[in-house]
Design a protein around this motif. Structure first.
Motif, PDB file in Angstrom:
ATOM      1  N   LEU A   1       0.863  -1.187   0.000  1.00  0.00           N
ATOM      2  CA  LEU A   1       0.000   0.000   0.000  1.00  0.00           C
ATOM      3  C   LEU A   1       0.894   1.228   0.000  1.00  0.00           C
ATOM      4  N   ARG A   2       0.517   2.227  -0.772  1.00  0.00           N
ATOM      5  CA  ARG A   2       1.287   3.470  -0.839  1.00  0.00           C
ATOM      6  C   ARG A   2       0.381   4.661  -0.571  1.00  0.00           C
ATOM      7  N   ILE A   3       0.998   5.760  -0.167  1.00  0.00           N
ATOM      8  CA  ILE A   3       0.271   7.011   0.061  1.00  0.00           C
ATOM      9  C   ILE A   3       0.888   8.101  -0.804  1.00  0.00           C
ATOM     10  N   LYS A   4       0.021   8.775  -1.566  1.00  0.00           N
ATOM     11  CA  LYS A   4       0.479   9.858  -2.440  1.00  0.00           C
ATOM     12  C   LYS A   4      -0.660  10.840  -2.657  1.00  0.00           C
ATOM     13  N   ASP A   5      -0.343  12.136  -2.530  1.00  0.00           N
ATOM     14  CA  ASP A   5      -1.331  13.201  -2.765  1.00  0.00           C
ATOM     15  C   ASP A   5      -2.617  12.967  -1.977  1.00  0.00           C
ATOM     16  N   ASN A   6      -2.474  12.548  -0.724  1.00  0.00           N
ATOM     17  CA  ASN A   6      -3.594  12.336   0.193  1.00  0.00           C
ATOM     18  C   ASN A   6      -4.488  11.154  -0.199  1.00  0.00           C
ATOM     19  N   TYR A   7      -3.954  10.242  -1.010  1.00  0.00           N
ATOM     20  CA  TYR A   7      -4.665   9.015  -1.354  1.00  0.00           C
ATOM     21  C   TYR A   7      -3.847   7.814  -0.898  1.00  0.00           C
ATOM     22  N   ILE A   8      -4.535   6.774  -0.438  1.00  0.00           N
ATOM     23  CA  ILE A   8      -3.894   5.502  -0.150  1.00  0.00           C
ATOM     24  C   ILE A   8      -4.352   4.518  -1.225  1.00  0.00           C
ATOM     25  N   TYR A   9      -3.407   3.798  -1.827  1.00  0.00           N
ATOM     26  CA  TYR A   9      -3.737   2.948  -2.962  1.00  0.00           C
ATOM     27  C   TYR A   9      -2.823   1.722  -2.995  1.00  0.00           C
ATOM     28  N   ILE A  10      -3.223   0.729  -3.786  1.00  0.00           N
ATOM     29  CA  ILE A  10      -2.425  -0.491  -3.949  1.00  0.00           C
ATOM     30  C   ILE A  10      -1.385  -0.250  -5.035  1.00  0.00           C
ATOM     31  N   ASP A  11      -0.133  -0.575  -4.739  1.00  0.00           N
ATOM     32  CA  ASP A  11       0.924  -0.438  -5.734  1.00  0.00           C
ATOM     33  C   ASP A  11       0.615  -1.305  -6.950  1.00  0.00           C
ATOM     34  N   ASP A  12       0.911  -0.767  -8.138  1.00  0.00           N
ATOM     35  CA  ASP A  12       0.617  -1.473  -9.393  1.00  0.00           C
ATOM     36  C   ASP A  12       1.109  -2.915  -9.402  1.00  0.00           C
ATOM     37  N   LYS A  13       2.267  -3.138  -8.795  1.00  0.00           N
ATOM     38  CA  LYS A  13       2.869  -4.474  -8.817  1.00  0.00           C
ATOM     39  C   LYS A  13       2.016  -5.518  -8.099  1.00  0.00           C
ATOM     40  N   TYR A  14       1.136  -5.060  -7.214  1.00  0.00           N
ATOM     41  CA  TYR A  14       0.357  -5.985  -6.395  1.00  0.00           C
ATOM     42  C   TYR A  14      -1.133  -5.998  -6.748  1.00  0.00           C
ATOM     43  N   LEU A  15      -1.512  -5.324  -7.838  1.00  0.00           N
ATOM     44  CA  LEU A  15      -2.924  -5.269  -8.211  1.00  0.00           C
ATOM     45  C   LEU A  15      -3.511  -6.653  -8.449  1.00  0.00           C
ATOM     46  N   TYR A  16      -2.723  -7.530  -9.054  1.00  0.00           N
ATOM     47  CA  TYR A  16      -3.210  -8.877  -9.347  1.00  0.00           C
ATOM     48  C   TYR A  16      -3.573  -9.613  -8.058  1.00  0.00           C
ATOM     49  N   LEU A  17      -2.950  -9.228  -6.951  1.00  0.00           N
ATOM     50  CA  LEU A  17      -3.206  -9.872  -5.658  1.00  0.00           C
ATOM     51  C   LEU A  17      -4.161  -9.048  -4.805  1.00  0.00           C
ATOM     52  N   SER A  18      -4.918  -8.171  -5.440  1.00  0.00           N
ATOM     53  CA  SER A  18      -5.737  -7.213  -4.690  1.00  0.00           C
ATOM     54  C   SER A  18      -6.721  -7.888  -3.738  1.00  0.00           C
ATOM     55  N   ASN A  19      -7.311  -9.015  -4.142  1.00  0.00           N
ATOM     56  CA  ASN A  19      -8.272  -9.676  -3.252  1.00  0.00           C
ATOM     57  C   ASN A  19      -7.633 -10.126  -1.950  1.00  0.00           C
ATOM     58  N   GLN A  20      -6.383 -10.586  -2.041  1.00  0.00           N
ATOM     59  CA  GLN A  20      -5.667 -11.011  -0.832  1.00  0.00           C
ATOM     60  C   GLN A  20      -5.346  -9.822   0.074  1.00  0.00           C
ATOM     61  N   ILE A  21      -5.199  -8.657  -0.529  1.00  0.00           N
ATOM     62  CA  ILE A  21      -4.919  -7.437   0.240  1.00  0.00           C
ATOM     63  C   ILE A  21      -6.204  -6.902   0.864  1.00  0.00           C
ATOM     64  N   LEU A  22      -7.295  -6.916   0.096  1.00  0.00           N
ATOM     65  CA  LEU A  22      -8.546  -6.337   0.556  1.00  0.00           C
ATOM     66  C   LEU A  22      -9.132  -7.070   1.758  1.00  0.00           C
ATOM     67  N   VAL A  23      -8.905  -8.377   1.862  1.00  0.00           N
ATOM     68  CA  VAL A  23      -9.454  -9.121   3.004  1.00  0.00           C
ATOM     69  C   VAL A  23      -8.849  -8.638   4.320  1.00  0.00           C
ATOM     70  N   ARG A  24      -7.715  -7.959   4.249  1.00  0.00           N
ATOM     71  CA  ARG A  24      -7.104  -7.421   5.465  1.00  0.00           C
ATOM     72  C   ARG A  24      -7.962  -6.335   6.108  1.00  0.00           C
ATOM     73  N   PHE A  25      -8.883  -5.795   5.345  1.00  0.00           N
ATOM     74  CA  PHE A  25      -9.739  -4.719   5.848  1.00  0.00           C
ATOM     75  C   PHE A  25     -11.059  -5.240   6.397  1.00  0.00           C
ATOM     76  N   ILE A  26     -11.230  -6.557   6.372  1.00  0.00           N
ATOM     77  CA  ILE A  26     -12.482  -7.140   6.880  1.00  0.00           C
ATOM     78  C   ILE A  26     -12.192  -7.875   8.168  1.00  0.00           C
ATOM     79  N   ASP A  27     -12.978  -7.567   9.207  1.00  0.00           N
ATOM     80  CA  ASP A  27     -12.840  -8.220  10.503  1.00  0.00           C
ATOM     81  C   ASP A  27     -13.501  -9.576  10.437  1.00  0.00           C
ATOM     82  N   THR A  28     -12.678 -10.640  10.370  1.00  0.00           N
ATOM     83  CA  THR A  28     -13.221 -12.001  10.282  1.00  0.00           C
ATOM     84  C   THR A  28     -13.389 -12.639  11.649  1.00  0.00           C
TER      85      THR A  28
END
Length: 253
Positions: free
Chosen positions: A226-253
């Motif tokens: 995850l990167r922060i730029k211009d007041n936005y937090i976003y997924i680095d391009d290199k990890y977009l393909y793995l976005s689902n694995q990253i997004l689950v980190r934001f869900i309280d299981t």
């Protein structure tokens, strides 16, 4: 805006999907639309179809580009339970090929002037999908019809799939009241699908808490996943393909 679910022009892919699609037929239909002023056109592309080769995907991309749509949506095939594909034992292509296909799509569409503005979506300047951006920005919307979903007045709902009940005005099958916590989770897992990510200030204005305080993501930031730029937090391009694995980190299981 017109959206056409082409999915593929490849005969092997179409056979597996049990669909028909002739390039000349689509070409003629688009010509008629444009003559009548319908120029805002999206075409859907499906990939990672069982047995599909990289060269077949490249040919599909080239044919889509030749049709010159203003927007292209891409989908990696998901074999759902209880579908004919699942019952017939169709298997996913290997993950490495799926990854190569995703990168090929991104590279070729960017090279052709399309803005990769969301994980699976590409648009020419001025043609980003307004209604989809509303979903990804966690905005409210109505869902009409059987099985439709909606988000309004603080709750998400799913309509019945029974026509009998629907005609009796028994529309809603299930609904979930949105707590602040769930709403914050949705804000992140939807917003991080956008290439620009989630606006940190907007998040704070809505929920009165900083993103990095609301979620345990220090390691993702430290590793530049995850990167922060211009007041936005976003997924680095290199990890977009793995976005689902990253997004689950934001869900309280």
């Amino acid at each position: 805006r017109v959206s056409i679910g082409i999915e593929s022009f490849d005969s092997n892919n179409l056979n597996i999907l049990e669909r028909e699609c002739e390039y000349s037929d689509i070409e003629e239909k688009l010509k008629k639309m444009r003559l009548r002023g319908l120029t805002n056109i999206n075409l859907d592309l499906m990939y990672a179809i069982p047995g599909e080769k990289l060269n077949a995907l490249k040919k599909d991309i080239n044919k889509l580009l030749k049709l010159n749509p203003t927007h292209i949506s891409t989908y990696s095939l998901i074999i759902e339970e209880h579908t004919k594909m699942k019952i017939n034992g169709e298997e996913y292509i290997n993950e490495e090929l799926d990854f190569k296909m995703y990168n090929t799509i991104c590279k070729q569409l960017k090279k052709s002037g399309y803005d990769h503005y969301e994980v699976s979506n590409f648009a020419k300047p001025g043609y980003k999908s307004i209604h989809n951006l509303n979903y990804w920005n966690n905005g409210e919307y109505y869902g009409f019809g059987l099985g439709a979903s909606g988000y309004k007045d603080g709750f998400r709902y799913t309509n019945t799939r029974s026509l009998t009940k629907y005609l009796k005005d028994e529309y809603i099958y299930d609904k979930e009241i949105m707590t602040k916590k769930i709403d914050m989770e949705n804000e992140m897992i939807l917003g991080l699908r956008k290439m620009e990510g989630v606006n940190i200030k907007t998040f704070f204005d809505k929920y009165k808490i900083n993103i990095i305080d609301a979620f345990d993501i220090d390691d993702l930031l430290d590793k530049n996943i995850l990167r922060i730029k211009d007041n936005y937090i976003y997924i680095d391009d290199k990890y977009l393909y793995l976005s689902n694995q990253i997004l689950v980190r934001f869900i309280d299981t």
